[in-house]
Design a protein around this motif. Structure first.
Motif, mmCIF file in Angstrom:
data_model
loop_
_atom_site.group_PDB
_atom_site.id
_atom_site.type_symbol
_atom_site.label_atom_id
_atom_site.label_comp_id
_atom_site.label_asym_id
_atom_site.label_seq_id
_atom_site.Cartn_x
_atom_site.Cartn_y
_atom_site.Cartn_z
ATOM 1 N N CYS A 37 16.648 69.182 20.375
ATOM 2 C CA CYS A 37 16.542 68.437 21.624
ATOM 3 C C CYS A 37 17.312 67.120 21.534
ATOM 4 O O CYS A 37 18.049 66.763 22.456
ATOM 5 C CB CYS A 37 15.075 68.184 21.945
ATOM 6 S SG CYS A 37 14.833 67.315 23.492
ATOM 7 N N LYS A 38 17.154 66.406 20.425
ATOM 8 C CA LYS A 38 17.857 65.131 20.264
ATOM 9 C C LYS A 38 19.367 65.323 20.315
ATOM 10 O O LYS A 38 20.077 64.528 20.939
ATOM 11 C CB LYS A 38 17.465 64.462 18.941
ATOM 12 C CG LYS A 38 16.117 63.824 18.958
ATOM 13 C CD LYS A 38 15.870 62.869 17.812
ATOM 14 C CE LYS A 38 16.275 63.351 16.470
ATOM 15 N NZ LYS A 38 15.839 62.492 15.366
ATOM 16 N N VAL A 39 19.853 66.379 19.682
ATOM 17 C CA VAL A 39 21.295 66.644 19.678
ATOM 18 C C VAL A 39 21.788 66.953 21.088
ATOM 19 O O VAL A 39 22.810 66.422 21.536
ATOM 20 C CB VAL A 39 21.625 67.805 18.707
ATOM 21 C CG1 VAL A 39 23.043 68.288 18.889
ATOM 22 C CG2 VAL A 39 21.385 67.374 17.273
ATOM 23 N N ALA A 40 21.053 67.796 21.809
ATOM 24 C CA ALA A 40 21.460 68.166 23.170
ATOM 25 C C ALA A 40 21.451 66.954 24.096
ATOM 26 O O ALA A 40 22.370 66.770 24.900
ATOM 27 C CB ALA A 40 20.540 69.255 23.709
ATOM 28 N N VAL A 41 20.435 66.112 23.980
ATOM 29 C CA VAL A 41 20.350 64.920 24.822
ATOM 30 C C VAL A 41 21.471 63.943 24.476
ATOM 31 O O VAL A 41 22.090 63.354 25.368
ATOM 32 C CB VAL A 41 18.959 64.255 24.692
ATOM 33 C CG1 VAL A 41 18.943 62.878 25.319
ATOM 34 C CG2 VAL A 41 17.901 65.137 25.328
ATOM 35 N N ALA A 68 14.175 65.388 30.319
ATOM 36 C CA ALA A 68 14.294 66.129 29.055
ATOM 37 C C ALA A 68 13.492 65.442 27.958
ATOM 38 O O ALA A 68 12.774 66.099 27.194
ATOM 39 C CB ALA A 68 15.761 66.243 28.650
ATOM 40 N N LEU A 69 13.589 64.124 27.886
ATOM 41 C CA LEU A 69 12.836 63.398 26.864
ATOM 42 C C LEU A 69 11.336 63.435 27.141
ATOM 43 O O LEU A 69 10.530 63.470 26.209
ATOM 44 C CB LEU A 69 13.345 61.963 26.766
ATOM 45 C CG LEU A 69 14.771 61.842 26.228
ATOM 46 C CD1 LEU A 69 15.232 60.393 26.277
ATOM 47 C CD2 LEU A 69 14.871 62.398 24.820
ATOM 48 N N MET A 83 16.724 70.936 30.451
ATOM 49 C CA MET A 83 17.054 69.741 31.232
ATOM 50 C C MET A 83 18.333 69.074 30.712
ATOM 51 O O MET A 83 19.132 68.556 31.497
ATOM 52 C CB MET A 83 15.886 68.752 31.210
ATOM 53 C CG MET A 83 14.635 69.266 31.905
ATOM 54 S SD MET A 83 14.897 69.821 33.603
ATOM 55 C CE MET A 83 15.177 68.285 34.421
ATOM 56 N N ALA A 84 18.545 69.094 29.407
ATOM 57 C CA ALA A 84 19.787 68.538 28.854
ATOM 58 C C ALA A 84 20.985 69.371 29.307
ATOM 59 O O ALA A 84 22.052 68.821 29.607
ATOM 60 C CB ALA A 84 19.711 68.484 27.335
ATOM 61 N N ALA A 85 20.804 70.681 29.391
ATOM 62 C CA ALA A 85 21.883 71.548 29.883
ATOM 63 C C ALA A 85 22.167 71.268 31.354
ATOM 64 O O ALA A 85 23.326 71.269 31.780
ATOM 65 C CB ALA A 85 21.509 73.013 29.678
ATOM 66 N N THR A 88 24.231 68.121 31.488
ATOM 67 C CA THR A 88 25.612 68.404 31.102
ATOM 68 C C THR A 88 26.356 69.086 32.239
ATOM 69 O O THR A 88 27.499 68.730 32.552
ATOM 70 C CB THR A 88 25.633 69.292 29.841
ATOM 71 O OG1 THR A 88 24.953 68.606 28.790
ATOM 72 C CG2 THR A 88 27.042 69.602 29.411
ATOM 73 N N GLN A 89 25.711 70.040 32.868
ATOM 74 C CA GLN A 89 26.323 70.748 33.989
ATOM 75 C C GLN A 89 26.584 69.791 35.153
ATOM 76 O O GLN A 89 27.630 69.857 35.803
ATOM 77 C CB GLN A 89 25.412 71.888 34.425
ATOM 78 C CG GLN A 89 25.978 72.730 35.531
ATOM 79 C CD GLN A 89 25.008 73.821 35.946
ATOM 80 O OE1 GLN A 89 23.797 73.692 35.768
ATOM 81 N NE2 GLN A 89 25.531 74.887 36.495
ATOM 82 N N GLN A 90 25.662 68.900 35.388
ATOM 83 C CA GLN A 90 25.806 67.922 36.465
ATOM 84 C C GLN A 90 27.057 67.065 36.255
ATOM 85 O O GLN A 90 27.815 66.806 37.185
ATOM 86 C CB GLN A 90 24.560 67.035 36.494
ATOM 87 C CG GLN A 90 24.455 66.122 37.644
ATOM 88 C CD GLN A 90 24.161 66.842 38.931
ATOM 89 O OE1 GLN A 90 24.998 66.845 39.812
ATOM 90 N NE2 GLN A 90 23.005 67.450 39.039
ATOM 91 N N VAL A 91 27.280 66.648 35.017
ATOM 92 C CA VAL A 91 28.428 65.795 34.715
ATOM 93 C C VAL A 91 29.726 66.594 34.781
ATOM 94 O O VAL A 91 30.725 66.126 35.326
ATOM 95 C CB VAL A 91 28.256 65.140 33.326
ATOM 96 C CG1 VAL A 91 29.524 64.438 32.896
ATOM 97 C CG2 VAL A 91 27.097 64.162 33.358
#
Length: 111
Positions: A37-41, A68-69, A83-85, A88-91
């Motif tokens: 999770c930390k890596v994805a965030v 996500a956190l 949520m991190a995905a 990323t998709q949003q950006v």
């Protein structure tokens, strides 16, 4: 004959327990962890930091990262990765771009 049959049953039990234990260990390692999770965030946060602060896609991505956190704090690491995905998709897709001259006005809680 009964002694050999008892030994065979005992051997089958030991082999069965060993197989079950190794299967549980393999299944448990497939679950996402706090580190995942930390890596994805962190990756999603780095992507969103590349956008200007007033960009709508960055705004929504940061909200996804906040969620996500929160999910990670509840022990829901699979939801954290989801949520991190989304962030990323949003950006990457930048679905929320304002025309020139327009701004997003975020209301405060008392407005």
């Amino acid at each position: 004959m009964n002694v050999s049959r008892a030994k065979l049953y005992a051997l089958c039990l030991v082999v069965g327990w060993a197989a079950a234990a190794s299967g549980e260990a393999a299944a448990a390692s497939d679950e996402p962890t706090w580190e995942d999770c930390k890596v994805a965030v962190a990756e999603a946060r780095a992507l969103s930091a590349e956008l200007p602060p007033d960009n709508l896609s960055r705004y929504f991505a940061e909200r996804h990262l906040h969620q996500a956190l929160a999910e990670a704090g509840n022990g829901e690491f699979d939801e954290c990765l989801d949520m991190a995905a989304r962030a990323t998709q949003q950006v990457r897709e930048r679905r929320h771009d304002l025309p020139p001259g327009e701004r997003l006005r975020v209301l405060k809680a008392d407005e």
